[in-house]
Enzyme design. Structure first.
Site, mmCIF file in Angstrom:
data_model
loop_
_atom_site.group_PDB
_atom_site.id
_atom_site.type_symbol
_atom_site.label_atom_id
_atom_site.label_comp_id
_atom_site.label_asym_id
_atom_site.label_seq_id
_atom_site.Cartn_x
_atom_site.Cartn_y
_atom_site.Cartn_z
ATOM 1 N N ARG A 101 0.837 -1.186 0.000
ATOM 2 C CA ARG A 101 0.000 0.000 0.000
ATOM 3 C C ARG A 101 0.880 1.247 0.000
ATOM 4 O O ARG A 101 1.949 1.260 0.631
ATOM 5 C CB ARG A 101 -0.868 -0.027 1.262
ATOM 6 C CG ARG A 101 -1.783 1.164 1.484
ATOM 7 C CD ARG A 101 -2.914 1.182 0.517
ATOM 8 N NE ARG A 101 -4.068 1.959 1.023
ATOM 9 C CZ ARG A 101 -5.047 2.384 0.246
ATOM 10 N NH1 ARG A 101 -5.001 2.146 -1.052
ATOM 11 N NH2 ARG A 101 -6.072 3.043 0.756
ATOM 12 N N THR A 399 -10.106 0.888 -9.274
ATOM 13 C CA THR A 399 -9.007 0.002 -8.947
ATOM 14 C C THR A 399 -9.071 -1.120 -9.972
ATOM 15 O O THR A 399 -9.868 -1.068 -10.893
ATOM 16 C CB THR A 399 -9.208 -0.519 -7.495
ATOM 17 O OG1 THR A 399 -9.261 0.611 -6.622
ATOM 18 C CG2 THR A 399 -8.124 -1.431 -7.022
ATOM 19 N N THR A 417 -3.978 -0.490 -7.341
ATOM 20 C CA THR A 417 -4.728 0.724 -7.639
ATOM 21 C C THR A 417 -3.824 1.937 -7.742
ATOM 22 O O THR A 417 -2.677 1.912 -7.279
ATOM 23 C CB THR A 417 -5.780 0.968 -6.529
ATOM 24 O OG1 THR A 417 -6.612 2.068 -6.883
ATOM 25 C CG2 THR A 417 -5.124 1.241 -5.195
ATOM 26 N N GLU A 438 -3.637 8.370 -3.510
ATOM 27 C CA GLU A 438 -4.057 7.494 -2.415
ATOM 28 C C GLU A 438 -4.204 8.203 -1.087
ATOM 29 O O GLU A 438 -4.938 7.753 -0.202
ATOM 30 C CB GLU A 438 -3.055 6.350 -2.264
ATOM 31 C CG GLU A 438 -3.672 5.066 -1.824
ATOM 32 C CD GLU A 438 -4.578 4.489 -2.891
ATOM 33 O OE1 GLU A 438 -5.782 4.328 -2.604
ATOM 34 O OE2 GLU A 438 -4.114 4.201 -3.999
ATOM 35 N N SER A 460 -7.731 0.942 3.396
ATOM 36 C CA SER A 460 -8.229 0.516 2.085
ATOM 37 C C SER A 460 -9.434 -0.387 2.275
ATOM 38 O O SER A 460 -9.702 -0.884 3.377
ATOM 39 C CB SER A 460 -7.134 -0.242 1.337
ATOM 40 O OG SER A 460 -7.637 -0.868 0.176
ATOM 41 N N GLY A 481 -13.489 -1.048 -6.849
ATOM 42 C CA GLY A 481 -14.731 -0.378 -6.488
ATOM 43 C C GLY A 481 -14.710 0.424 -5.209
ATOM 44 O O GLY A 481 -15.762 0.694 -4.638
ATOM 45 N N GLY A 482 -13.520 0.803 -4.692
ATOM 46 C CA GLY A 482 -13.498 1.559 -3.441
ATOM 47 C C GLY A 482 -14.173 0.773 -2.335
ATOM 48 O O GLY A 482 -13.991 -0.445 -2.206
#
Length: 584
Positions: A101, A399, A417, A438, A460, A481-482
């Site tokens: 991340r 993403t 993403t 991000e 996330s 899709g968040g």
């Protein structure tokens, strides 16, 4: 000479089995034996197959597919971002995860997205250098290949380099995404030059080449992760963040990233979130992704109900309410575990799930439920914090997810993403990749577990998942899709296990996303249908602006050794699934 170079590049593409054709040319479902791959892009799925056919394993093939998606699906993912990889190692019969991340630069403070004590406009924050986190993708790929792969960067990046060099045909979906982001892309000279033509979106049908991205990949292929995190490319990233390459007359917030931020970035090898559901062992991402914990908590709640005995509307009502409860807890408690001591054990407790399930009225939808108190279900009860319930934060829904398996039984579920469509909008000069936004995944104000802090990774919702049955892989599932990633994965699992749908039907079914808000997200046309009318009798209400939710990919492992790879049959321009040896 130009024509000769073009012919050579196209010849290399054909020799690798790749294609300039649109990404929906191959079917979204494939059954057979050997390895398998499912992605949203034909070129990416083919890249995975090339690596598998050359003797690479699922980890090598996943990196190859991901690198190709960075070319063909650059508004969702790429080396300017980060992600989460879940890996099943067949010989060791274990699951591990790689957290790569993005990370906040050392200059970050909790007030970074505030002005005069108030949060700044979200879209203004997105299109800026300030939104860019230290990218983790290349470091994650390095860890995956070094620890679990059998090939080098040079080998696995070759297919993506060829696609970037020879180009690919712009699809209607690709064109639409550029068109929707014209205003953001027009801020930056490098982005406009790559994706706009006379200030407008590159048209569908055009051949798009990205020689600068090919250059970046070649540097990584030659020199590994140091090519990205040190030296000229690192300097170009820092310069682009701190002094964005602006178009004439444009201005955006600069960032404050340093070469030390890049050089100090580390991926994390983490133990997966493990839960069980109706005889399956489910493995997902741990924090700082909230996906694994939230999916597991919702399934634990659902396990207290006999969904198979219910009619469709009643079962879906319970699914929506379980999701609502899990999201209330997710928003209140979950964040980067190196900064927040979240009560994960309590949230995963079956006893806690029974307590939460008792709040579900089988006849009526709740409204904006409060978080529970999982601390009583922790073996360590020394944590005094009981944070208040948090609002549903803004989280971009853009993403990508891919999944790969190999002939030896190794499996990869990988979601990565750059955050919003097109990330920050900044293409790094000379290297052809978009930088993430991000940092806007943090809450802009506090006190909250997920406020910005130096070195912190924003929470996330990515939820790559591998399910085992009787100790062997049964299926994988994941989606972009968040925050709707969680509900897409959850609903697909319920569709497949509880409602008995084949995986392709489970993925294609209309999606509903309840995230403890005032209304439920649904897809176009759903609110006018019979299923919506039935659920409205429970008190459920739908958002006014329906949009496509997610773009899932999966692999199902059959008892006879066959595999079925599944991608989207209708969303995001239709995905592509492939197997090494198709069934006849």
């Amino acid at each position: 000479m130009i024509h000769a170079a073009k012919a050579l590049a196209c010849g290399l593409i054909l020799s690798l089995g790749l294609s300039l054709s649109p990404a929906h040319a191959k079917p979204p479902v494939a059954t057979g034996s050997g390895g398998a791959a499912a992605t949203i892009s034909e070129q990416a799925s083919r890249s995975a197959m090339i690596i598998l056919n050359k003797g690479g394993n699922a980890i090598d093939a996943a990196v190859a597919a991901a690198a190709t998606l960075g070319v063909t699906d650059p508004f969702s993912c790429g080396i300017g971002g980060g992600g989460f990889m879940v890996i099943y190692l067949a010989k060791e019969n274990r699951v591990i995860t790689i957290d790569h991340r993005e990370m906040a630069p050392a200059a970050f403070t909790p007030a970074v997205f505030q002005a005069n004590g108030a949060p700044i406009d979200f879209d203004t924050a997105v299109a800026s250098g300030a939104s860019v986190g230290v990218p983790g993708t290349v470091r994650g790929w390095h860890e995956a290949l070094e620890r679990y792969g059998v090939m080098s960067f040079d080998q696995v990046l070759a297919p993506a380099i060829q696609v970037a060099t020879a180009g690919f045909q712009v699809t209607p979906t690709f064109h639409r995404l550029v068109a929707e982001n014209e205003a953001k892309f027009q801020n930056f000279s490098t982005t406009s030059a790559l994706y706009l033509r006379n200030g407008r979106a590159i048209p569908a049908g055009a051949i798009l080449r990205n020689p600068d991205l090919a250059r970046a990949y070649r540097a990584i292929a030659a020199d590994g992760l140091d090519a990205f995190y040190r030296g000229p490319m690192a300097q170009a990233i820092v310069d682009a963040v701190n002094r964005p390459p602006l178009a004439a007359g444009k201005s955006v917030r600069p960032g404050a990233m340093t070469l030390a931020d890049l050089a100090n970035y580390e991926a994390r090898i983490r133990q997966p979130v493990h839960s069980t559901y109706r005889g399956y062992d489910l493995y997902g991402m741990p924090l700082p992704s909230s996906g694994g914990v939230t999916v597991a908590e919702a399934l634990n709640i659902l396990e207290t109900f006999d969904l198979k005995s219910m009619d469709r509307a009643s079962a879906e009502h319970v699914y929506l309410e379980a999701s609502r409860l899990a999201f209330a807890d997710r928003n209140a408690y979950l964040a980067d575990p190196e900064y927040v001591d979240a009560p994960v054990q309590g949230l995963l407790s079956k006893a806690y799930a029974r307590q939460r399930a008792a709040l579900i009225d089988p006849r009526s939808a709740a409204k904006d439920v409060a978080p529970g108190d999982p601390y009583a279900f922790q073996s360590d009860q020394s944590i005094p914090l009981r944070p208040p319930g948090a609002r549903q934060p803004v989280e971009s829904a853009h993403t990508t997810h891919l999944t790969v398996s190999d002939k030896d039984g190794n499996v990869v579920a990988y979601t990565f993403t750059i955050e919003s469509w097109g990330g920050s909008g900044i293409v790094v000069p000379g290297y052809g990749f978009l930088l993430n936004n991000e940092m806007t995944d943090f809450d802009f104000t506090g006190p909250r577990p997920n406020v910005p802090e130096a070195g912190k990774r924003p929470r996330s919702s990515m939820a790559p998942t591998i399910a085992l049955k009787d100790g062997k892989p049964a299926f994988t599932i994941g989606s972009p899709g968040g925050a709707t990633i969680i509900t897409t994965v959850l609903q697909s699992i319920v569709n497949h296990i509880d409602l008995g749908m084949p995986m392709e039907q489970a993925i294609d079914a209309p999606r509903m996303s309840e995230r403890n808000g005032t209304a439920i997200s649904v897809e176009p046309g759903f609110a006018q249908g019979a299923r919506a009318k039935a659920l409205e009798q429970f008190g459920h209400r739908w958002e006014d602006r329906p949009e496509e939710i997610g773009a899932a990919s999966a692999i199902v492992f059959h008892p006879d050794g066959a595999v079925t790879a599944v991608s989207e049959g209708k969303r995001h321009g239709v995905g592509t699934a492939m197997v090494q040896r198709p069934a006849r």
